[in-house]
Write a protein that holds these residues in place. Structure first.
Motif, PDB file in Angstrom:
ATOM      1  N   VAL A   1     -26.133   9.660  16.009  1.00 38.54           N
ATOM      2  CA  VAL A   1     -26.096   8.201  15.954  1.00 38.54           C
ATOM      3  C   VAL A   1     -24.716   7.710  15.535  1.00 38.54           C
ATOM      4  O   VAL A   1     -24.160   6.771  16.132  1.00 38.54           O
ATOM      5  CB  VAL A   1     -27.173   7.676  14.986  1.00 38.54           C
ATOM      6  N   ALA A   2     -24.146   8.321  14.537  1.00 39.59           N
ATOM      7  CA  ALA A   2     -22.843   7.861  14.031  1.00 39.59           C
ATOM      8  C   ALA A   2     -21.770   7.985  15.104  1.00 39.59           C
ATOM      9  O   ALA A   2     -20.949   7.070  15.285  1.00 39.59           O
ATOM     10  CB  ALA A   2     -22.453   8.671  12.795  1.00 39.59           C
ATOM     11  N   ALA A   3     -21.772   9.086  15.862  1.00 39.77           N
ATOM     12  CA  ALA A   3     -20.770   9.268  16.919  1.00 39.77           C
ATOM     13  C   ALA A   3     -20.988   8.276  18.051  1.00 39.77           C
ATOM     14  O   ALA A   3     -20.023   7.749  18.625  1.00 39.77           O
ATOM     15  CB  ALA A   3     -20.816  10.696  17.439  1.00 39.77           C
ATOM     16  N   ALA A   4     -22.249   8.010  18.385  1.00 38.55           N
ATOM     17  CA  ALA A   4     -22.532   7.056  19.463  1.00 38.55           C
ATOM     18  C   ALA A   4     -22.069   5.655  19.083  1.00 38.55           C
ATOM     19  O   ALA A   4     -21.453   4.938  19.889  1.00 38.55           O
ATOM     20  CB  ALA A   4     -24.025   7.056  19.781  1.00 38.55           C
ATOM     21  N   LEU A   5     -22.346   5.262  17.841  1.00 37.61           N
ATOM     22  CA  LEU A   5     -21.930   3.926  17.405  1.00 37.61           C
ATOM     23  C   LEU A   5     -20.410   3.843  17.224  1.00 37.61           C
ATOM     24  O   LEU A   5     -19.813   2.786  17.458  1.00 37.61           O
ATOM     25  CB  LEU A   5     -22.659   3.546  16.120  1.00 37.61           C
ATOM     26  N   ALA A   6     -19.785   4.960  16.864  1.00 37.00           N
ATOM     27  CA  ALA A   6     -18.320   4.974  16.778  1.00 37.00           C
ATOM     28  C   ALA A   6     -17.706   4.764  18.159  1.00 37.00           C
ATOM     29  O   ALA A   6     -16.702   4.058  18.320  1.00 37.00           O
ATOM     30  CB  ALA A   6     -17.847   6.296  16.178  1.00 37.00           C
ATOM     31  N   ALA A   7     -18.293   5.385  19.157  1.00 39.99           N
ATOM     32  CA  ALA A   7     -17.809   5.193  20.525  1.00 39.99           C
ATOM     33  C   ALA A   7     -18.013   3.752  20.976  1.00 39.99           C
ATOM     34  O   ALA A   7     -17.159   3.164  21.652  1.00 39.99           O
ATOM     35  CB  ALA A   7     -18.530   6.150  21.469  1.00 39.99           C
ATOM     36  N   MET A   8     -19.131   3.163  20.587  1.00 42.86           N
ATOM     37  CA  MET A   8     -19.383   1.768  20.930  1.00 42.86           C
ATOM     38  C   MET A   8     -18.318   0.866  20.309  1.00 42.86           C
ATOM     39  O   MET A   8     -17.819  -0.076  20.940  1.00 42.86           O
ATOM     40  CB  MET A   8     -20.780   1.369  20.455  1.00 42.86           C
ATOM     41  N   ARG A   9     -17.935   1.171  19.067  1.00 41.37           N
ATOM     42  CA  ARG A   9     -16.881   0.406  18.403  1.00 41.37           C
ATOM     43  C   ARG A   9     -15.553   0.539  19.151  1.00 41.37           C
ATOM     44  O   ARG A   9     -14.789  -0.417  19.264  1.00 41.37           O
ATOM     45  CB  ARG A   9     -16.730   0.863  16.953  1.00 41.37           C
ATOM     46  N   GLN A  10     -15.293   1.725  19.691  1.00 41.50           N
ATOM     47  CA  GLN A  10     -14.060   1.949  20.434  1.00 41.50           C
ATOM     48  C   GLN A  10     -14.029   1.160  21.743  1.00 41.50           C
ATOM     49  O   GLN A  10     -12.983   0.650  22.148  1.00 41.50           O
ATOM     50  CB  GLN A  10     -13.917   3.442  20.774  1.00 41.50           C
TER      51      GLN A  10
END
Length: 893
Positions: free
Chosen positions: A601-610
């Motif tokens: 989840v954290a990596a997916a949301l980090a990518a969304m932020r990018q």
């Protein structure tokens, strides 16, 4: 017209034929050479009369032949042999044989050419198939939809694509009615009873599924002819046709068509081949459009455009028009032999739609649309129950099932991938040769592959590689690992079939994958390619060890990627250095990894932020689906506030900047970004501020204006569907009352679509039953039923109520569905379900019924698998990761 009761009795009597009827393809005993079709059509009646005369070649001695005819009341059959001797024939429809019928000659005839004359009557079809009736502003119209196998509902014939013949069509119509078909009209004669007999020019050689007819009080708008070109020495007459009163709204599609035809002629190096071109807006239609040669039929929303038409609709109109016009070459001039090769039509039209749109309307970003389409297909192709592009056809359900994202988007992506391998000019040369070699005939996948391989001077590896994507299901997963040692950089490659977490599919598959890798070195990048047709291989990087790499350069490859976490992290940090197509490819890598369980989840949301800051809508919004899944299935009251605050912080400032009203001179990208953000924040994130702004517009719309209609101009037309949906959710019954009253007096198809969808958006239990029951009434057109129900079921709050209602009203609902929509009922019922108990409920209800629905068995298999995969992903991801993320990212006070 005689009463139809006796006709119906004849149909039942004819259905007692023995079980020797052919299943699947007709025997080669006979083949048609020419049709003369005569129809007597009154849109105000319940049915029509017809006379079909077919010149048939008997390839061997026979006392009967098999052809197709479905629910036709045949009154007389005359068989005239080669010597001119007439015989009385006998017609009978076989039981349970998908519209197969038999004509007995009364004696054995040697191999020769004969004429069959069949006199019959039939009712208009009730499911938007064959010859059917539609209404606009209380006036009836008759329209056709023959593809794939509904021509047999309109006239007896050899209803298979391999049989291509010329047609002579005659229409008899009542006073005040106009008739159109594939060819140009050559005469009109008044009959003694006041009707008019319209006779048309002979068509080019066509299969039955491309025959089209329209009868009604049409507005017919003549446009300037499409000018002669280097490929064609005569202009092409161009017209658009719509229901009475709608003619002024045809200007935009007529204006766009000549440039599309010119661009297609230039691509193929081959002229438009069907003499004239009519575009018809059907008042009710089961598809988006249909590529009938010389008479393309569209859902009316795609043609009836004006200054208030939503931006997305205007784009869709141009793109669908391009798609259907591309079919005039791929599908109409050259036709597949059998339905297992329908991808030859649809994939190529989809691919060329994007190519021509990119050239003529670069602002539409068709290049990104092509990537999105491929990724959409990959989601369906990730199921173990996914079918092949070239799936063997064993029945009607298989034919209907072939018209899906795997045929359209996967097929188009495969074409694009191999075009990149061959080179654009070489690829086009192969296509040109293919069309010339098979003009007005039939072809197969092997014919196309051979033409491309010959143009590119490629060996057998090319054909094997291309067939590996067509003749087996699934999407490849290319796994990479970078090794840098002693100044030498090597990328290890391996392949297997991609599956999400929890799948029971066998991953041991192989493709011929043209792998191209984008390599980053400081501010520069390079690309290296390798054909991976073994389980594993290596790529030695010519320029040494890169700072980062993307294993699908330009996102041209139809495959998913998997990378070690550290290497994916470097790619994530460098995402702003990627081209826009590649940023969408990166988003898919995140999405696929999340579904597989490799990305948390954290990596997916980090990518969304990018990706969120991108000014390009497709990129900024590319992970909305992943966010929504996390919110729907992993969050609870303690973690949802952090998620919503996260999404709001990323996207609300951009929506505020754009505002809620259209701005003078704004570009279409801004209009579409506003629409996407408003829907996401209002519907999915449930942001109170955004919802209030939309409801303010919605209240203004619901007031009756001076013209007696709701005041639609009070809203931004690009936001109208979302505005009315949120207004229904917030205001409840008063909003629904106003919309139902307006639908009853409103004929504008675009406004009706917004209102119908808004009714479905209610999340109130009692109101939900009310709007669901509404689709069972004649107030909702058949083509509108799926829209209301699809919106309604898509809200998680409605799942249980929708399921209860569906079970109670299933039989009535099936009667309101086109045949091609029956299987979709199964999957729609379970969309979003994520519990093992729900899968059990689905099976208990649908297992006894699926076989009676067109495509029902395969739809049930897909639906079960989707539920099981959702359950597995929920378990794989768990809630602990989201809880840790929420703790580290608390909502601002």
């Amino acid at each position: 017209m005689r009463p139809l009761l006796a006709a119906c009795l004849l149909i039942f009597a004819a259905s007692a034929l023995a079980d020797d009827a052919p299943r699947g393809r007709l025997p080669k005993t006979a083949e048609p050479l020419h049709y003369a079709l005569q129809f007597r059509i009154d849109p105000a009646a319940d049915g029509f009369a017809g006379v079909t005369t077919i010149r048939v070649r008997l390839n061997e001695a026979a006392d009967h032949l098999w052809l197709h005819g479905d629910s036709l009341s045949v009154e007389k059959v005359d068989v005239t042999d080669a010597a001119g001797t007439a015989h009385t024939g006998k017609y009978a429809q076989a039981k349970d044989a998908d519209g197969v019928a038999r004509i007995d000659f009364g004696k054995t005839l040697p191999a020769q050419t004969i004429d069959l004359r069949i006199v019959y009557r039939s009712r208009y079809d009730e499911h938007l198939e064959g010859l059917y009736k539609a209404r606009h502003a209380d006036k009836p119209y008759v329209v056709t939809q023959m593809e794939p196998i509904s021509a047999r509902r309109a006239f007896p014939g050899f209803d298979e694509p391999v049989f291509k013949t010329p047609y002579d069509v005659t229409l008899e119509v009542p006073p005040g009615q106009k008739g159109v078909t594939n060819a140009a009209q050559k005469s009109a004669v008044k009959l003694a009873d006041g009707w008019t007999r319209l006779t048309f020019e002979t068509t080019a050689k066509l299969p039955t599924y491309l025959i089209a007819i329209g009868v009604g009080p049409w507005d017919v708008v003549d446009a300037p002819p499409i000018a002669a070109s280097r490929w064609r020495d005569k202009p092409v007459p161009l017209r658009a046709i719509a229901a009475a009163g709608e003619g002024p709204r045809l200007k935009e599609i007529l204006g766009a068509t000549p440039q599309i035809v010119a661009a297609l002629e230039d691509y193929f190096g081959y002229p438009y081949a069907f003499g004239k071109l009519d575009l018809l807006a059907a008042p009710d239609f089961s598809a988006g459009a249909m590529e009938n040669a010389g008479l393309i039929i569209y859902r009316d929303t795609l043609m009836l455009l004006d200054a208030n038409s939503p931006t997305q609709l205007r784009r869709s109109s141009f793109e669908v028009n391009t798609h259907e016009l591309a079919h005039q070459w791929f599908g109409d001039t050259v036709t597949m032999q059998w339905w297992d090769d329908i991808w030859l039509n649809e994939a190529f039209a989809t691919w060329l739609e994007n190519r021509i749109t990119g050239r003529l309307r670069p602002e539409n970003r068709a290049d990104l649309g092509m990537v999105e389409g491929a990724q959409y297909a990959m989601r369906a192709d990730s199921l173990a129950s996914a079918r092949r592009v070239r799936q063997p056809i064993s029945g009607v359900g298989d034919i209907e099932d072939a018209f899906d994202s795997l045929t359209y988007q996967k097929g188009a992506a495969v074409l694009g991938m191999f075009e990149a391998w061959l080179g654009e000019e070489t690829f086009r040369s192969g296509i040109r040769n293919y069309v010339r070699e098979h003009e007005f005939g039939n072809a197969t996948s092997d014919d196309l592959i051979a033409a491309l391989a010959k143009a590119g001077d490629r060996d057998e590896r090319f054909g094997k590689a291309m067939k590996s994507f067509l003749d087996q299901p699934g999407v490849p997963q290319v796994t990479t690992s970078l090794s840098c040692d002693g100044g030498k950089a090597t990328l290890a490659l391996s392949q297997q079939r991609y599956f999400p977490a929890g799948s029971k599919g066998d991953a041991a598959q192989r493709w011929g994958v043209p792998v191209c890798v984008r390599l980053g070195y400081g501010d520069k990048t390079s690309v290296q390619c390798e054909l991976l047709d073994q389980a594993s291989g290596t790529m030695t990087l010519a320029d040494g060890c890169p700072d980062w790499y993307l294993p699908n350069a330009d996102s041209r490859g139809y495959y998913r990627i998997a990378m070690p976490a550290a290497e994916l992290g470097k790619l994530t940090a460098a995402v702003d250095k990627l081209a826009e197509r590649e940023q969408l490819g990166f988003a898919d890598a995140i999405r696929a990894g999340f579904e597989r369980g490799d990305v948390d989840v954290a990596a997916a949301l980090a990518a969304m932020r990018q990706l969120a800051p991108s000014k390009t809508r497709e990129i900024s919004t590319s992970l909305f689906g992943t966010f929504n899944w996390i919110r729907d299935y992993l969050s609870d009251a303690t973690t949802r506030p952090a998620l919503d605050a996260f999404a709001t912080s990323l996207y609300l400032p951009r929506l505020r900047e754009l505002g809620y009203a259209q701005r003078a001179g704004e570009n279409s990208d801004d209009a579409l970004m506003r629409s996407a953000l408003a829907e996401f924040l209002a519907r999915d994130v449930e942001n109170a501020q955004v919802r209030a702004a939309l409801v303010e517009q919605g209240r203004a719309v619901l007031k009756i204006g001076d013209n007696g209609h709701l005041t639609f101009s009070a809203a931004n037309y690009d936001l109208l569907g979302t505005t009315l949906s949120i207004t229904v959710q917030e205001l409840g019954a008063p909003a629904i009352d106003a919309l139902v009253a307006e639908i009853g007096r409103q004929s504008d198809p675009t406004l009706r679509a917004s209102m119908i969808g808004a009714l479905g958006a209610t999340r109130d239990g009692k109101l939900g039953d009310r709007v669901r029951n509404y689709v069972l009434t004649d107030a909702v057109k058949l083509g509108e039923v799926s829209r209301l129900l699809g919106v309604n079921q898509s809200h998680p709050e409605n799942h249980a109520a929708y399921w209860t209602w569906l079970k109670a009203n299933f039989d009535a609902l099936v009667k309101r569905m086109p045949a091609k929509g029956e299987g979709r009922l199964v999957e729609r019922a379970s969309d979003g379900w994520c519990a093992a108990a729900q899968e059990k409920e689905l099976v208990e209800f649908f297992a006894p019924r699926a076989a009676s629905l067109t495509g029902g068995d395969t739809a049930l298999a897909r639906a079960r698998e989707k539920i099981a995969l959702c359950v597995a992903r929920r378990e794989k991801q768990g809630t602990a990761g989201l809880a840790a993320w929420a703790k580290a990212n608390p909502p601002a006070l």
